[in-house]
Design a protein around this motif. Structure first.
Motif, PDB file in Angstrom:
ATOM      1  N   PHE A   1       0.948  -1.234   0.198  1.00  0.00           N
ATOM      2  CA  PHE A   1       0.029  -0.059  -0.104  1.00  0.00           C
ATOM      3  C   PHE A   1       0.743   1.166   0.115  1.00  0.00           C
ATOM      4  N   PHE A   2       1.337   1.768  -1.229  1.00  0.00           N
ATOM      5  CA  PHE A   2       2.439   2.663  -1.297  1.00  0.00           C
ATOM      6  C   PHE A   2       2.132   4.098  -1.094  1.00  0.00           C
ATOM      7  N   LEU A   3       2.214   4.617   0.178  1.00  0.00           N
ATOM      8  CA  LEU A   3       1.973   6.007   0.356  1.00  0.00           C
ATOM      9  C   LEU A   3       2.857   6.483   1.250  1.00  0.00           C
ATOM     10  N   PRO A   4       4.269   6.695   0.842  1.00  0.00           N
ATOM     11  CA  PRO A   4       5.211   7.287   1.797  1.00  0.00           C
ATOM     12  C   PRO A   4       5.132   8.505   2.384  1.00  0.00           C
ATOM     13  N   SER A   5       4.173   9.570   1.503  1.00  0.00           N
ATOM     14  CA  SER A   5       3.931  10.689   1.773  1.00  0.00           C
ATOM     15  C   SER A   5       2.767  11.279   0.917  1.00  0.00           C
ATOM     16  N   LEU A   6       2.141  12.328   1.017  1.00  0.00           N
ATOM     17  CA  LEU A   6       1.100  12.778   0.539  1.00  0.00           C
ATOM     18  C   LEU A   6       1.488  13.221  -0.857  1.00  0.00           C
ATOM     19  N   TYR A   7       2.750  13.425  -0.947  1.00  0.00           N
ATOM     20  CA  TYR A   7       3.473  13.819  -2.224  1.00  0.00           C
ATOM     21  C   TYR A   7       4.618  13.094  -2.562  1.00  0.00           C
ATOM     22  N   TYR A   8       4.873  12.571  -3.663  1.00  0.00           N
ATOM     23  CA  TYR A   8       5.951  11.694  -4.067  1.00  0.00           C
ATOM     24  C   TYR A   8       6.070  11.544  -5.706  1.00  0.00           C
ATOM     25  N   VAL A   9       7.395  11.277  -6.020  1.00  0.00           N
ATOM     26  CA  VAL A   9       7.568  11.100  -7.320  1.00  0.00           C
ATOM     27  C   VAL A   9       8.363   9.649  -7.827  1.00  0.00           C
ATOM     28  N   ARG A  10       7.967   9.069  -8.693  1.00  0.00           N
ATOM     29  CA  ARG A  10       8.283   7.721  -9.250  1.00  0.00           C
ATOM     30  C   ARG A  10       8.836   7.823 -10.717  1.00  0.00           C
TER      31      ARG A  10
ATOM     32  N   LYS B   1      14.671   0.255 -22.628  1.00  0.00           N
ATOM     33  CA  LYS B   1      14.777   1.339 -21.331  1.00  0.00           C
ATOM     34  C   LYS B   1      14.200   2.408 -21.319  1.00  0.00           C
ATOM     35  N   ILE B   2      12.818   2.323 -21.821  1.00  0.00           N
ATOM     36  CA  ILE B   2      12.031   3.481 -21.965  1.00  0.00           C
ATOM     37  C   ILE B   2      11.571   4.154 -20.365  1.00  0.00           C
ATOM     38  N   LYS B   3      11.608   5.301 -20.196  1.00  0.00           N
ATOM     39  CA  LYS B   3      11.501   5.780 -18.961  1.00  0.00           C
ATOM     40  C   LYS B   3       9.930   6.688 -19.092  1.00  0.00           C
ATOM     41  N   ALA B   4       9.193   6.206 -17.915  1.00  0.00           N
ATOM     42  CA  ALA B   4       8.015   7.021 -17.593  1.00  0.00           C
ATOM     43  C   ALA B   4       8.209   7.370 -16.195  1.00  0.00           C
ATOM     44  N   SER B   5       7.469   8.715 -15.879  1.00  0.00           N
ATOM     45  CA  SER B   5       7.621   9.249 -14.556  1.00  0.00           C
ATOM     46  C   SER B   5       6.228   9.556 -14.077  1.00  0.00           C
ATOM     47  N   PHE B   6       5.979   9.396 -12.699  1.00  0.00           N
ATOM     48  CA  PHE B   6       4.734   9.689 -12.138  1.00  0.00           C
ATOM     49  C   PHE B   6       4.790  10.469 -11.030  1.00  0.00           C
ATOM     50  N   ILE B   7       4.137  11.627 -11.143  1.00  0.00           N
ATOM     51  CA  ILE B   7       4.074  12.687 -10.171  1.00  0.00           C
ATOM     52  C   ILE B   7       2.876  12.359  -9.469  1.00  0.00           C
ATOM     53  N   HIS B   8       2.750  11.833  -7.823  1.00  0.00           N
ATOM     54  CA  HIS B   8       1.716  11.732  -7.206  1.00  0.00           C
ATOM     55  C   HIS B   8       1.358  13.167  -6.382  1.00  0.00           C
ATOM     56  N   ILE B   9       0.231  13.684  -6.244  1.00  0.00           N
ATOM     57  CA  ILE B   9       0.023  14.351  -5.575  1.00  0.00           C
ATOM     58  C   ILE B   9      -1.275  14.355  -4.886  1.00  0.00           C
ATOM     59  N   ASP B  10      -1.231  15.332  -3.851  1.00  0.00           N
ATOM     60  CA  ASP B  10      -2.610  15.175  -2.998  1.00  0.00           C
ATOM     61  C   ASP B  10      -3.227  16.374  -3.184  1.00  0.00           C
ATOM     62  N   THR B  11      -4.333  16.484  -3.748  1.00  0.00           N
ATOM     63  CA  THR B  11      -5.200  17.695  -4.449  1.00  0.00           C
ATOM     64  C   THR B  11      -6.221  18.267  -3.464  1.00  0.00           C
ATOM     65  N   ASP B  12      -6.460  17.732  -2.093  1.00  0.00           N
ATOM     66  CA  ASP B  12      -7.403  18.283  -1.283  1.00  0.00           C
ATOM     67  C   ASP B  12      -7.161  19.645  -1.061  1.00  0.00           C
ATOM     68  N   PRO B  13      -5.854  20.109  -0.693  1.00  0.00           N
ATOM     69  CA  PRO B  13      -5.619  21.439  -0.228  1.00  0.00           C
ATOM     70  C   PRO B  13      -5.881  22.276  -1.427  1.00  0.00           C
ATOM     71  N   LEU B  14      -5.795  21.873  -2.662  1.00  0.00           N
ATOM     72  CA  LEU B  14      -6.097  22.639  -4.013  1.00  0.00           C
ATOM     73  C   LEU B  14      -7.512  22.871  -4.441  1.00  0.00           C
ATOM     74  N   TYR B  15      -8.261  21.940  -3.529  1.00  0.00           N
ATOM     75  CA  TYR B  15      -9.814  21.580  -4.260  1.00  0.00           C
ATOM     76  C   TYR B  15     -10.804  22.136  -3.304  1.00  0.00           C
TER      77      TYR B  15
END
Length: 397
Positions: free
Chosen positions: A166-175, A183-197
Motif C-alpha cells: 500500500f504505497f503511500l510514503p507521503s502525500l506527495y512523491y515521485v516515481r 529502457k523506456i522511462k515513464a515518470s509518475f508525479i503523485h499529488i494530494d489535491t485536497d488542499p487545492l480543491y
C-alpha cells in the motif's frame, strides 16, 4: 515440509521482487506527511514487453448497493491476462462516499476512511477483496477527501509500519519507471489535491478535513503555492522521460471540474511541461477528455471502483452513464508498448456479477514531445561533453 518449502519460496520471490524494483529499502524521513518525499523512487522492469497498469479510485464503499467485489473480480481477470505491473489507486481509499452525493457510510456506526493502522477496514475493504495477482502488486496511492475525514496520517503510517504494498510514503512523491530492453522511462508525479480543491475558510468542522489541513500546515495560500512550485519543479526534473503522468484524486476535465479553487493552476503547468495524461477519481464515473487542438494533455476520470453517481464533469469527450443500480462501475486499463511509441487504454465495465466485464471504450496516445523552450532550458550534457568541459577548465586553471 511441503508447506514450509512453499513458504520459503514465496519469501524468496518477494525478496527478489523488492530488490529488483528498489522496494523495501526506504527510510522514513523525520518530516510531516505533507512534506513531499525528498527523493525520487526509481523502479526498473527490464524483462517485460510492455508496461501494463490498472487505474481506479473510490473503491472502498461496502454498502448494500456496492459492486466493489465485482470490480475487484474483473480487475483480477485483467491483471492475470495482461501481466499487469502495478496499480494506481486514486484516492477514496477504504472510504465511504460523500454525503453531498447522497452516498452515506455503510451503516450508522461506520466511519469515513480509517481510524488507525489497525482498523478492520484494511482487511475487510482491501486485503479480503482484491485477490489473485492483485495481492502481489504494489498499489501506488494518493489520498482523497474521504481518506482525510478520519485519519489520513494512518494511511501513510500503514505503508511505513505494516505493508509497503500500500504505497503511500507521503502525500506527495515521485516515481520513475524504466522498462523493457530499450529502457523506456515513464515518470509518475503523485499529488494530494485536497488542499487545492477545498478552500480552507469555507470548510466546517463536521469531519477532520479542516482540522487536518490546519495541523499539516496546508491551510494558507502560501502553503498551497509551495506545493504548486514543488509540482512544477518535479515536472522540470523529469523532462528526460518519454511519458509523464500526474496522479491525483480530484478530476480536471474542462468545465466545472477544472475551475475549482487552485485546481485551475494545474492544467497550464501540464501544458508547459508536456504531461501526457492526468489520472483522477473523485467523480464516481468513467470519463475521458481527449487530446485536442487546445490541449495535448489527456484527462482521465476513473472513480467508479464500487459505486456511481449521476453528476460528472461538464466537458468530457466520452463518458459512461453513472448513478442508479445500473450505473457503470469499472476501471481503466493502460499499457505502453516496449518501444515506448504508443500508449493504449481501455475503460472496463464490470458492473454486475452475472455479466462478463467488457471493454467499453478504447483509445491510444502518442509519446510526449519536448517543447523547444523546456528542452533547451533543462538539457543534460552528454557525459563525453561534460568531461571535455572539465578537462578544459582544469587545463586553463
Amino acid at each position: 515440509m511441503k508447506n514450509l518449502k512453499k513458504g520459503i519460496y514465496l519469501i524468496f520471490v518477494q525478496i527478489c521482487f523488492l530488490i529488483i524494483n528498489c522496494h523495501g529499502n526506504y527510510t522514513r524521513p523525520n518530516a510531516s506527511i505533507a512534506d513531499p518525499y525528498p527523493t525520487t523512487f526509481e523502479e526498473t522492469y527490464p524483462g517485460i514487453d510492455k508496461l501494463d497498469f490498472l487505474v481506479f479510485g473510490d473503491w472502498g464503499y461496502q454498502g448494500s448497493d456496492s459492486r466493489q467485489s465485482v470490480v475487484a473480480s474483473a480487475m483480477k481477470t485483467w491483471a492475470d491476462n495482461n501481466n499487469t505491473t502495478f496499480i494506481l489507486s486514486l484516492g477514496g481509499i477504504l472510504s465511504d462516499h460523500s454525503k453531498s452525493n447522497n452516498f452515506y457510510t455503510s451503516n450508522s456506526t461506520d466511519h469515513e476512511g480509517v481510524d488507525s493502522i489497525y482498523d478492520p477496514k484494511w482487511k475487510t475493504s482491501w486485503l479480503d477483496v482484491y485477490g489473485g495477482k492483485l495481492k502481489d502488486l504494489v498499489w501506488y496511492t494518493v489520498a482523497g477527501n474521504h481518506d482525510w475525514y478520519t485519519n489520513v496520517t494512518a494511511e501513510v503510517d500503514y505503508f511505513w509500519e505494516i505493508d509497503q504494498r500500500f504505497f503511500l510514503p507521503s502525500l506527495y512523491y515521485v516515481r520513475t519507471v524504466t522498462f523493457g530492453s530499450k529502457k523506456i522511462k515513464a515518470s509518475f508525479i503523485h499529488i494530494d489535491t485536497d488542499p487545492l480543491y477545498y478552500p480552507y475558510d469555507s470548510l466546517t468542522n463536521v469531519d477532520n478535513l479542516k482540522a487536518t489541513l490546519l495541523a499539516l500546515g496546508l491551510n494558507t495560500p502560501d502553503a498551497i503555492e509551495s506545493k504548486i512550485k514543488w509540482i512544477e519543479q518535479q515536472l522540470k526534473n523529469v523532462q528526460d522521460s518519454k511519458w509523464i503522468f500526474v496522479v491525483g484524486h480530484h478530476p480536471l476535465i474542462s468545465g466545472n471540474c477544472s475551475s475549482i479553487y487552485y485546481m485551475s493552476r494545474l492544467p497550464p503547468l501540464f501544458e508547459k511541461y508536456n504531461v501526457a495524461a492526468y489520472l483522477a477519481g473523485h467523480v464516481h464515473k468513467l470519463e475521458y477528455q481527449e487530446v485536442n487542438s487546445t490541449s495535448h494533455v489527456a484527462y482521465f476520470t476513473t472513480g467508479a471502483g464500487s459505486k456511481t453517481q449521476f453528476e460528472g464533469c461538464d466537458g468530457p469527450s466520452w463518458f459512461m452513464p453513472g448513478g442508479g443500480p445500473e450505473g457503470t462501475r469499472g476501471f481503466l486499463h493502460v499499457w505502453i508498448q516496449e518501444d515506448g511509441e504508443k500508449l493504449g487504454f481501455e475503460f472496463i465495465n464490470s458492473t454486475t456479477a452475472d455479466k462478463q466485464p467488457v471493454s467499453v471504450y478504447q483509445g491510444s496516445l502518442n509519446p510526449r514531445a519536448l517543447s523547444q523552450n523546456v528542452s533547451n532550458s533543462y538539457k543534460v550534457f552528454p557525459s563525453g561533453t561534460l568531461l571535455m568541459i572539465i578537462f578544459v577548465i582544469v587545463f586553463l586553471s
